[in-house]
Enzyme design. Structure first.
Site, short mmCIF file in Angstrom:
data_model
loop_
_atom_site.label_atom_id
_atom_site.label_comp_id
_atom_site.label_asym_id
_atom_site.label_seq_id
_atom_site.Cartn_x
_atom_site.Cartn_y
_atom_site.Cartn_z
N VAL A 1 0.87 -1.18 0.00
CA VAL A 1 0.00 0.00 0.00
C VAL A 1 0.91 1.23 0.00
CG1 VAL A 1 -1.80 1.25 1.25
CG2 VAL A 1 -1.81 -1.25 1.26
N CYS B 1 5.07 -2.12 2.71
CA CYS B 1 5.29 -3.36 1.96
C CYS B 1 4.17 -4.36 2.29
CB CYS B 1 6.63 -3.98 2.36
SG CYS B 1 8.07 -3.19 1.60
N GLU C 1 4.39 -7.28 3.30
CA GLU C 1 4.66 -8.05 4.52
C GLU C 1 4.16 -7.33 5.76
OE1 GLU C 1 6.68 -7.40 2.04
OE2 GLU C 1 7.98 -9.07 1.55
#
Ligand code: THU
Length: 133
Positions: free
Chosen positions: A49, A59, A61
């Site tokens: 995003v 990220c 993750e």
């Protein structure tokens, strides 16, 4: 002690590719999706995003570890990150540290050349035990 769930890599790949379709990447045009298997068998996902203030971008993750904790916590036992082409993508350095925190040395990562434990993806990692030393 609960049994470690078997890793269905194809299931994780499907979930990561699906998450990738929800990426918000108007600046890099580089969508990323990630899926992780928790130690209780849950499948968690995340996508990148981005932000007009580029450095604020998140990220994929980051979304993954939020999903882990927001749906009950636990530990990551396997992770697969993909780019827009659906191929395995290596997490950036910062995200390797995130995965280390929430999965540790034994968490498995699908890399472009096969499965590796985090101990090999982030050797001699800094972690919680260093703070206790
Ligand atoms: N990106 C991730 O989401 N995860 C990574 O591990 C590597 C990079 C994102 C950040 C940015 O939105 C885009 O990919 C291009 O760097």
């Amino acid at each position: 002690m609960a049994e470690i769930p078997t890793v269905d890599w194809e299931d994780l790949r499907r979930a990561a590719v699906d998450a990738c379709t929800r990426a918000y990447a108007p600046y890099s045009h580089f969508p990323v999706g990630v899926a992780g298997l928790a130690d209780d068998g849950r499948v968690l996902t995340g996508c990148n995003v981005e932000n007009a203030a580029y450095g604020v971008g998140l990220c994929a993750e980051c979304g993954l570890v939020c999903d882990l904790h927001n749906t009950g916590g636990g530990r990551l036992v396997a992770v697969l990150c993909v780019g827009g082409d659906g191929q395995a993508l290596m997490p950036c350095g910062r995200c390797r540290q995130l995965l280390w925190e929430h999965g540790g040395a034994d968490c498995l990562l699908m890399t472009p050349t096969g499965v590796l434990p985090m101990a090999e993806v982030l050797p001699q990692a800094f972690g919680a035990e260093n703070l206790r030393a």
